[in-house]
Scaffold this motif. Sequence first.
Motif, mmCIF file in Angstrom:
data_model
loop_
_atom_site.group_PDB
_atom_site.id
_atom_site.type_symbol
_atom_site.label_atom_id
_atom_site.label_comp_id
_atom_site.label_asym_id
_atom_site.label_seq_id
_atom_site.Cartn_x
_atom_site.Cartn_y
_atom_site.Cartn_z
ATOM 1 N N VAL A 111 -10.322 0.703 -12.253
ATOM 2 C CA VAL A 111 -10.749 -0.593 -11.550
ATOM 3 C C VAL A 111 -9.977 -1.628 -12.440
ATOM 4 O O VAL A 111 -9.490 -2.496 -12.009
ATOM 5 N N ARG A 112 -10.007 -1.551 -13.984
ATOM 6 C CA ARG A 112 -9.297 -2.306 -14.815
ATOM 7 C C ARG A 112 -7.867 -2.455 -14.451
ATOM 8 O O ARG A 112 -7.436 -3.496 -14.410
ATOM 9 N N GLY A 113 -7.653 -1.265 -14.493
ATOM 10 C CA GLY A 113 -5.883 -1.002 -14.406
ATOM 11 C C GLY A 113 -5.416 -1.741 -13.027
ATOM 12 O O GLY A 113 -4.361 -2.456 -12.787
ATOM 13 N N LEU A 114 -6.121 -1.576 -11.854
ATOM 14 C CA LEU A 114 -6.109 -2.143 -10.479
ATOM 15 C C LEU A 114 -5.899 -3.755 -10.629
ATOM 16 O O LEU A 114 -5.101 -4.255 -9.689
ATOM 17 N N ARG A 115 -6.988 -4.190 -11.308
ATOM 18 C CA ARG A 115 -7.106 -5.450 -11.194
ATOM 19 C C ARG A 115 -5.872 -6.319 -11.748
ATOM 20 O O ARG A 115 -5.498 -7.399 -11.406
#
Length: 168
Positions: free
Chosen positions: A164-168
Motif C-alpha cells: 500500500v505504501r509503495g502504491l501510494r
Amino acid sequence: MIDVVPTAVPHDHAELVVAMDKIFAFSDKIHLDIDDGVFVPQVSWPYLGPDTYGSADIAIPSGHTVQAHMMVSEPRALGLHLVQAGVTSVVGHIEACADHADAESMLAAWRAAGAREVGLAILINTPIRDIEPCVQFCDVVQVMSVATIGEQGAAFDPRAIERVRGLR
C-alpha cells in the motif's frame, strides 16, 4: 473519515437477499466478493458453476451502495452486468487482464456504463509494477492482504502494508 464496509460472500441469490437485508439494517453500504470457480476455486453468486453466471440482477434499496470485488477470470462482461443492475463500484483483478491496454479499456467501459467507482485489485504475490501503469485510471486499488484469495478467514499478510505504501 473512516468508512467500514461489511462484506458478504453469498453463494446464491437467496443468500444475497438475506445478506443485504442484514447488512442494510445497520449500514448503507455492502461489499460483495464474487468468485467464479476459475480465478479462485470457490463459486459464489451470481456464478452457477465454474465460469458460468446467471442473472446478476440485484434489488438495491434507494440510498444504498453496493460494491463488487470480482475475483473472476473474465471481469469485463460481469462488471457491465453489475453496473446495469445498479452496483456503483466494480473492481476486477489486474491478473485477469491480458495487458495494461485491456485493463484500461475495461475500466473505461465500466465507467461509461455508469459505474461511479472503478478499480483494480492486485494479488499479494503480483509485482506492483504490473498495476502501476493502470493506477491513473482507477478510483480505487484493492491490495489483497492474503496469499489465498476466495477463502474467508485467511491470516493477514503484513507485506500488504508495504505494498500500500509503495502504491501510494
